[in-house]
Design a protein around this motif. Sequence first.
Motif, PDB file in Angstrom:
ATOM      1  N   UNK A  41       0.848  -1.190   0.000  1.00  0.00           N
ATOM      2  CA  UNK A  41       0.000   0.000   0.000  1.00  0.00           C
ATOM      3  C   UNK A  41       0.887   1.245   0.000  1.00  0.00           C
ATOM      4  N   UNK A  42       0.250   2.400  -0.093  1.00  0.00           N
ATOM      5  CA  UNK A  42       0.935   3.678   0.066  1.00  0.00           C
ATOM      6  C   UNK A  42       0.678   4.190   1.480  1.00  0.00           C
ATOM      7  N   UNK A  43       1.396   5.201   1.875  1.00  0.00           N
ATOM      8  CA  UNK A  43       1.205   5.785   3.203  1.00  0.00           C
ATOM      9  C   UNK A  43      -0.138   6.527   3.233  1.00  0.00           C
ATOM     10  N   UNK A  44      -0.891   6.323   4.295  1.00  0.00           N
ATOM     11  CA  UNK A  44      -2.220   6.925   4.389  1.00  0.00           C
ATOM     12  C   UNK A  44      -2.525   7.279   5.836  1.00  0.00           C
ATOM     13  N   UNK A  45      -3.461   8.200   6.012  1.00  0.00           N
ATOM     14  CA  UNK A  45      -3.862   8.561   7.367  1.00  0.00           C
ATOM     15  C   UNK A  45      -4.976   9.591   7.351  1.00  0.00           C
ATOM     16  N   UNK A  46      -5.658   9.709   8.479  1.00  0.00           N
ATOM     17  CA  UNK A  46      -6.764  10.658   8.603  1.00  0.00           C
ATOM     18  C   UNK A  46      -6.247  12.055   8.963  1.00  0.00           C
ATOM     19  N   UNK A  47      -6.953  13.054   8.484  1.00  0.00           N
ATOM     20  CA  UNK A  47      -6.622  14.450   8.766  1.00  0.00           C
ATOM     21  C   UNK A  47      -7.011  14.772  10.206  1.00  0.00           C
ATOM     22  N   UNK A  48      -6.101  15.400  10.942  1.00  0.00           N
ATOM     23  CA  UNK A  48      -6.367  15.801  12.318  1.00  0.00           C
ATOM     24  C   UNK A  48      -6.958  17.217  12.351  1.00  0.00           C
ATOM     25  N   UNK A  49      -7.589  17.539  13.463  1.00  0.00           N
ATOM     26  CA  UNK A  49      -8.166  18.875  13.643  1.00  0.00           C
ATOM     27  C   UNK A  49      -7.066  19.935  13.533  1.00  0.00           C
ATOM     28  N   UNK A  50      -7.310  20.968  12.749  1.00  0.00           N
ATOM     29  CA  UNK A  50      -6.353  22.061  12.622  1.00  0.00           C
ATOM     30  C   UNK A  50      -5.277  21.839  11.572  1.00  0.00           C
ATOM     31  N   UNK A  51      -5.314  20.698  10.873  1.00  0.00           N
ATOM     32  CA  UNK A  51      -4.293  20.411   9.866  1.00  0.00           C
ATOM     33  C   UNK A  51      -4.789  20.768   8.466  1.00  0.00           C
ATOM     34  N   UNK A  52      -3.865  21.235   7.633  1.00  0.00           N
ATOM     35  CA  UNK A  52      -4.113  21.257   6.197  1.00  0.00           C
ATOM     36  C   UNK A  52      -3.819  19.858   5.659  1.00  0.00           C
ATOM     37  N   UNK A  53      -4.234  19.610   4.433  1.00  0.00           N
ATOM     38  CA  UNK A  53      -3.934  18.311   3.824  1.00  0.00           C
ATOM     39  C   UNK A  53      -2.422  18.124   3.688  1.00  0.00           C
ATOM     40  N   UNK A  54      -1.729  19.210   3.358  1.00  0.00           N
ATOM     41  CA  UNK A  54      -0.272  19.133   3.217  1.00  0.00           C
ATOM     42  C   UNK A  54       0.398  18.812   4.560  1.00  0.00           C
ATOM     43  N   UNK A  55      -0.122  19.414   5.644  1.00  0.00           N
ATOM     44  CA  UNK A  55       0.414  19.116   6.974  1.00  0.00           C
ATOM     45  C   UNK A  55       0.214  17.644   7.325  1.00  0.00           C
ATOM     46  N   UNK A  56      -0.950  17.113   6.983  1.00  0.00           N
ATOM     47  CA  UNK A  56      -1.230  15.705   7.257  1.00  0.00           C
ATOM     48  C   UNK A  56      -0.255  14.806   6.508  1.00  0.00           C
TER      49      UNK A  56
END
Length: 282
Positions: free
Chosen positions: A177-192
């Motif tokens: 797979x590729x690296x994946x994860x959920x967006x946290x509160x206060x994050x931009x997609x780039x930060x995630x």
Amino acid sequence: MFQEIQPHILDIQYLPKEITPLDYVVILNENKILMRDVDGVAQVPTFQKIQENYGEEFMQADYLLSIEGRSFFFFDIELKEKTDFRFQNLNVLRTLQPKWLAFATATAAHLANWYLQTRFCGHCGHRLVKGTNERKLVCPSCHAEIFPRISPAIIVGVKKNDQLLLTKYAVGYKRYALIAGFVEVGETLEDTIRREVFEETGLQVNHIQYYKSQPWAFSQSVLMGFFADNVGPDAYTTEEYHSDEAELAMAKWFDRDKLPQDDTTLSLTKTMIEAFRKGEIK
């Protein structure tokens, strides 16, 4: 990908409707969906077949969506397996045919799960009721409004020259797979993206570029795919290495022409790997 069902169109607009015998029915139990087993082939049950086999009065059908002139309804009810009706893992929908029916049923299950998981007001504890003019749940006591939950998540293909980083999870899904994860509160997609890549591999990335998105009913999320470049000189000198062992069993660089191939591009992950393998992503 899974959602590519053109020329069929999914109608998710909320409308008060009455259920008919040929409409499809979604009934869930511990994140499994009730399906008919017809000679070993899973089928989505119609209201008529449910009534014929269970012979009881079904109250409060919640309208979910429509496609090809057929509607999907949800019943918040507990049923036992019987005759040719079995609760199956939602993954059974990934191979259901025709494809438009598979995607529609998965999306209907997403909405049905929301109804199941959102019975009471989180503020005052009062029983929620359905909105009348749009898809929402309303608290008649404190007037809170709750809308369907969609969790944003990222998938990122980390690349280094002509190589792509693939991973294997420590538990659960066993394929690459590729690296994946959920967006946290206060994050931009780039930060995630930066956080997930660093947390799982210790690598840093730049030149983040958007690729495609995908609604993924199996996790009640919308997936957003990106490619990004590994920053600076190689952080690892070996072909294969372990990083976050609680999350990943392995992370490995693959040359473009040696990437493992899968027999499906239903998921955004597999579509992204295939796009890199074919040279569509430089």
